[in-house]
Design a protein around this motif. Structure first.
Motif, mmCIF file in Angstrom:
data_model
loop_
_atom_site.group_PDB
_atom_site.id
_atom_site.type_symbol
_atom_site.label_atom_id
_atom_site.label_comp_id
_atom_site.label_asym_id
_atom_site.label_seq_id
_atom_site.Cartn_x
_atom_site.Cartn_y
_atom_site.Cartn_z
ATOM 1 N N MET A 18 2.275 55.349 86.516
ATOM 2 C CA MET A 18 3.282 54.601 85.756
ATOM 3 C C MET A 18 3.032 54.680 84.253
ATOM 4 O O MET A 18 3.981 54.808 83.475
ATOM 5 N N SER A 19 1.780 54.589 83.823
ATOM 6 C CA SER A 19 1.508 54.679 82.387
ATOM 7 C C SER A 19 1.867 56.063 81.856
ATOM 8 O O SER A 19 2.354 56.199 80.734
ATOM 9 N N GLY A 20 1.650 57.106 82.659
ATOM 10 C CA GLY A 20 2.061 58.449 82.254
ATOM 11 C C GLY A 20 3.574 58.599 82.209
ATOM 12 O O GLY A 20 4.122 59.241 81.308
ATOM 13 N N PHE A 21 4.274 58.000 83.175
ATOM 14 C CA PHE A 21 5.740 58.074 83.233
ATOM 15 C C PHE A 21 6.378 57.340 82.050
ATOM 16 O O PHE A 21 7.397 57.768 81.521
ATOM 17 N N LEU A 22 5.747 56.259 81.609
ATOM 18 C CA LEU A 22 6.295 55.447 80.521
ATOM 19 C C LEU A 22 5.556 55.664 79.208
ATOM 20 O O LEU A 22 5.537 54.784 78.349
ATOM 21 N N SER A 47 15.907 51.950 85.092
ATOM 22 C CA SER A 47 16.628 51.360 86.225
ATOM 23 C C SER A 47 15.806 51.499 87.504
ATOM 24 O O SER A 47 15.152 52.508 87.735
ATOM 25 N N LEU A 48 15.875 50.456 88.322
ATOM 26 C CA LEU A 48 15.189 50.437 89.607
ATOM 27 C C LEU A 48 16.230 50.483 90.711
ATOM 28 O O LEU A 48 17.161 49.683 90.723
ATOM 29 N N VAL A 67 22.762 58.840 92.413
ATOM 30 C CA VAL A 67 21.573 59.217 91.648
ATOM 31 C C VAL A 67 21.196 60.640 92.043
ATOM 32 O O VAL A 67 21.065 60.951 93.222
ATOM 33 N N LYS A 68 21.021 61.513 91.030
ATOM 34 C CA LYS A 68 20.662 62.918 91.286
ATOM 35 C C LYS A 68 19.151 63.031 91.399
ATOM 36 O O LYS A 68 18.409 62.617 90.517
ATOM 37 N N ILE A 69 18.718 63.597 92.537
ATOM 38 C CA ILE A 69 17.299 63.833 92.786
ATOM 39 C C ILE A 69 17.143 65.301 93.147
ATOM 40 O O ILE A 69 17.619 65.725 94.197
ATOM 41 N N LYS A 89 14.857 56.727 84.257
ATOM 42 C CA LYS A 89 14.995 56.390 82.842
ATOM 43 C C LYS A 89 16.360 56.836 82.348
ATOM 44 O O LYS A 89 17.009 57.689 82.955
ATOM 45 N N LEU A 90 16.791 56.275 81.248
ATOM 46 C CA LEU A 90 18.097 56.577 80.677
ATOM 47 C C LEU A 90 18.223 58.051 80.287
ATOM 48 O O LEU A 90 19.311 58.608 80.328
#
Length: 146
Positions: free
Chosen positions: A130-134, A94-95, A76-78, A113-114
Motif C-alpha cells: 500500500m505504501s508503494g501504491f500510494l 476509490s474502493l 471498472v477496467k482490469i 486511483k483517479l
C-alpha cells in the motif's frame, strides 16, 4: 368519502414504498428503470434490465452507473476485462467490491486511483504494498509504513 380518500392514499403510499428502485444510467445519460441483474460470464460484464416483459441487455461499456437494491455499481477496467463493481467509497482513491471466484457476494476489494492505476487489496504485505501504491502522496505513504 373520507374512507375512499384514505384508501387511495394508503394504496399510493404502498405503491411508492414498493416501487422499483433499480435503474441503469447509459452513456447517453438515459435512465432506465426495471428489474436489473448483472451478468458475468466472459471478459465483459453485462447488465440486463426487464420492464413490462421487455428485456434489454447492455455491456459494461454502454453504462455509466447501475443501482440495484440501493447499491451502486460502476464499470471498472482490469487488464483485458471490464467488470461491474460495487462502489464502496468513491473519490481520488476509490474502493470497489467485486465477486471472488465461485462466490455470490462482493467480498473482494479493489482500489482504483483517479489516474487509472489499480490494485487488488492485499492480505499479505499490506503496509509495504500500500505504501508503494500510494507513493505519490508521501505523507500518507509514511503513515502507512509506521
Amino acid at each position: 368519502m373520507r374512507k375512499i380518500n384514505l384508501t387511495i392514499v394508503l394504496i399510493l403510499t404502498g405503491y411508492c414504498v414498493f416501487a422499483q428502485s433499480d435503474y441503469v444510467v447509459t452513456l447517453k445519460t438515459d435512465t432506465l428503470k426495471g428489474d436489473t441483474r448483472i451478468l458475468s460470464y466472459d471478459q465483459m460484464d453485462r447488465v440486463q434490465i426487464s420492464n413490462n416483459g421487455k428485456k434489454e441487455i447492455f455491456t459494461a461499456l454502454q453504462v455509466l452507473v447501475i443501482s440495484i437494491d440501493n447499491e451502486l455499481f460502476r464499470p471498472v477496467k482490469i487488464d483485458n476485462s471490464i467488470r461491474l463493481m460495487k462502489i464502496i467509497k468513491s473519490g481520488y482513491l476509490s474502493l470497489y467490491g467485486f465477486k471472488l471466484p465461485n462466490q455470490g457476494a462482493y467480498d473482494g476489494r479493489f482500489l482504483v486511483k483517479l489516474d487509472g492505476k489499480f490494485m487488488e487489496m492485499p492480505n499479505l504485505g499490506f503496509k509495504k504494498i500500500m505504501s508503494g501504491f500510494l507513493e505519490d502522496c508521501s505523507e500518507l505513504s509514511e503513515k502507512i509504513k509506521t
